[in-house]
Design an enzyme around this catalytic site. Structure first.
Site, PDB file in Angstrom:
ATOM      1  CB  CYS A  48       3.541   2.627   9.382  1.00 35.72           C
ATOM      2  SG  CYS A  48       2.940   1.483   8.125  1.00 35.72           S
ATOM      3  N   GLY A  68       0.790  -1.214   0.000  1.00 41.47           N
ATOM      4  CA  GLY A  68       0.000   0.000   0.000  1.00 41.47           C
ATOM      5  C   GLY A  68       0.828   1.272   0.000  1.00 41.47           C
ATOM      6  CG  ASN A  90      -4.226   4.254   9.377  1.00 45.57           C
ATOM      7  OD1 ASN A  90      -4.573   5.386   9.032  1.00 45.57           O
ATOM      8  ND2 ASN A  90      -3.096   4.031  10.020  1.00 45.57           N
ATOM      9  CB  ALA A 107      -1.997  -8.742  -0.661  1.00 42.29           C
ATOM     10  CG  HIS A 108      -0.164  -6.672   4.780  1.00 36.83           C
ATOM     11  ND1 HIS A 108      -0.117  -6.291   6.100  1.00 36.83           N
ATOM     12  CD2 HIS A 108       0.106  -5.562   4.064  1.00 36.83           C
ATOM     13  CE1 HIS A 108       0.161  -5.001   6.179  1.00 36.83           C
ATOM     14  NE2 HIS A 108       0.303  -4.542   4.954  1.00 36.83           N
ATOM     15  CD  GLN A 111      -6.871  -0.570   8.322  1.00 34.01           C
ATOM     16  OE1 GLN A 111      -7.203  -1.623   8.842  1.00 34.01           O
ATOM     17  NE2 GLN A 111      -5.606  -0.220   8.168  1.00 34.01           N
TER      18      GLN A 111
END
Length: 387
Positions: free
Chosen positions: A318, A68, A146, A195-196, A174
């Site tokens: 992050c 992302g 998020n 994807a995760h 998100q």
């Protein structure tokens, strides 16, 4: 251990893992013309096609990325550098991938306006309209926050931008797999996903680019229509396609189930003294519960939760390890002390009611341990809340 940090990353779905094995067994380069390469290309395009079907777009409108953050960077830098100069609009509560890219663009001479949210973290179309200028190139507004889970009026902003001839990007990292995210529903010119976040592998993402949108490539090369050079991560891309397909298929029933779990967890947590909800009470993702525990030591709260068997977070993954409070919570009016005493719980496909109840009990105990004597006295006087 109870995992309630699905907003940071989701477990790899066992069916996706099994499907990725055939891609792992193929060691061909998708750009090679021999049989190994042709087989690799077939699997790569199958993954892309599955993802495109899930998003409701054409396969050639997808640029495959490492995740992302790269998709966000390609959208912002790509549009700005293709134009050379101009103005961009975003918000104070975006993901750090967007905010740091905008900061870098300011250093390159671009003008940036960051809109302030209300106390729920919401941004309104009227704010965007007021911020637009004759030289505005791009508006970037996330689909779901998020940290808070607050839902944004993406479709309305997309229509506003189109009417003014301004490109619109939404960070849907998100959102995809949690709320409806098809291209026509969002109406955006550029959409980022990873994807995760929907039970696929780490290291795979994509940027949807509406046909006709010009981008400056950040990684020159011949792959991905010249927009993103480098050999594609075949197993991850194939797994992303499988995960997207399943996420869309189970979304209606899973969204309803998660909403029930969210309300159950909120009921337990908000019954405790000094615990307040962050984010919009109703316009919110079904998997997010972000709370502030007044009077608590934030670091101690998370450490005690972990010791008691619950995995949660203080905000964006992050920013983990940072001593600074969440920029999102500060933007909605929380003090630095309150922001540091906040926890984000996020639910997912494998969360059960029993886990929600157990996590709430663990939180009550972690809160007791992390508060000073004054708060313990208050708790004793007013009652222990939910146990």
């Amino acid at each position: 251990m109870i995992y309630l940090d699905y907003a940071a990353t989701t477990p790899l779905d066992p069916e996706v893992r099994a499907g990725m094995e055939q891609a792992l067994e193929n060691h061909g380069n998708p750009s090679s013309v021999h049989a190994f390469g042709r087989k690799a290309r077939q699997l790569l395009e199958e993954g892309r096609e599955r993802l495109a079907e899930a998003l409701g777009c054409r396969p050639r409108e997808l640029i495959l990325t490492s995740g992302g953050s790269e998709a966000d960077a390609l959208a912002l830098y790509g549009v700005a550098l293709a134009r050379g100069r101009g103005h961009l609009v975003s918000t104070q509560v975006e993901h750090s991938a967007v905010l740091l890219a905008l900061r870098n663009l300011e250093r390159l001479g671009f003008a940036v306006t960051l809109l302030a949210p209300d106390r729920y973290g919401l941004i309104y179309p009227e704010q965007v309209a007021e911020a637009l200028r004759s030289d505005t190139l791009l508006v970037s507004l996330m689909t779901v926050n998020n940290e808070l889970g607050t839902l944004y009026p993406v479709r309305a902003v997309a229509e506003l931008c189109r009417a003014r001839g301004v490109l619109f990007h939404t960070d849907a990292v998100q959102a995809f797999g949690t709320v409806p995210c098809q291209v026509e529903e969002l109406g955006a010119d550029l959409i980022s996903i990873a994807a995760h976040k929907f039970y696929g592998p780490k290291g795979a993402g994509a940027l949807y680019v509406r046909k006709g949108v010009e981008l400056f490539p950040l990684v020159p090369g011949k792959q991905e229509q010249g927009y993103r050079g480098g050999t594609e991560n075949l197993p991850a891309v194939y797994g992303m396609g499988l995960a997207a397909e399943k996420a869309v298929a189970v979304l209606p029933q899973e969204s309803k189930r998660l909403l029930g779990l969210r309300e159950r967890l909120e009921g337990h947590l908000l019954a405790l003294p000094g615990v307040e909800l962050n984010g919009h009470p109703t316009l919110r993702s079904p998997k997010h519960v972000n709370i502030t525990a007044k009077g608590a030591d934030g670091e101690g709260l998370l450490l005690n939760l972990d010791l008691l068997g619950v995995a949660a977070s203080a905000g964006s993954a992050c920013s983990s390890g940072s001593l600074e409070p969440s920029h999102v919570l500060l933007a909605i009016g929380r003090s630095r002390e309150e922001a540091k005493a906040s926890v984000r719980f996020s639910l997912g496909r494998f969360t059960t009611e029993a886990e929600v109840d157990q996590a709430a009990r663990a939180f009550a105990e972690a809160l007791r341990r992390s508060r000073d004597d004054g708060w313990r006295a208050t708790e004793a006087a007013e009652g222990p809340g939910w146990r």
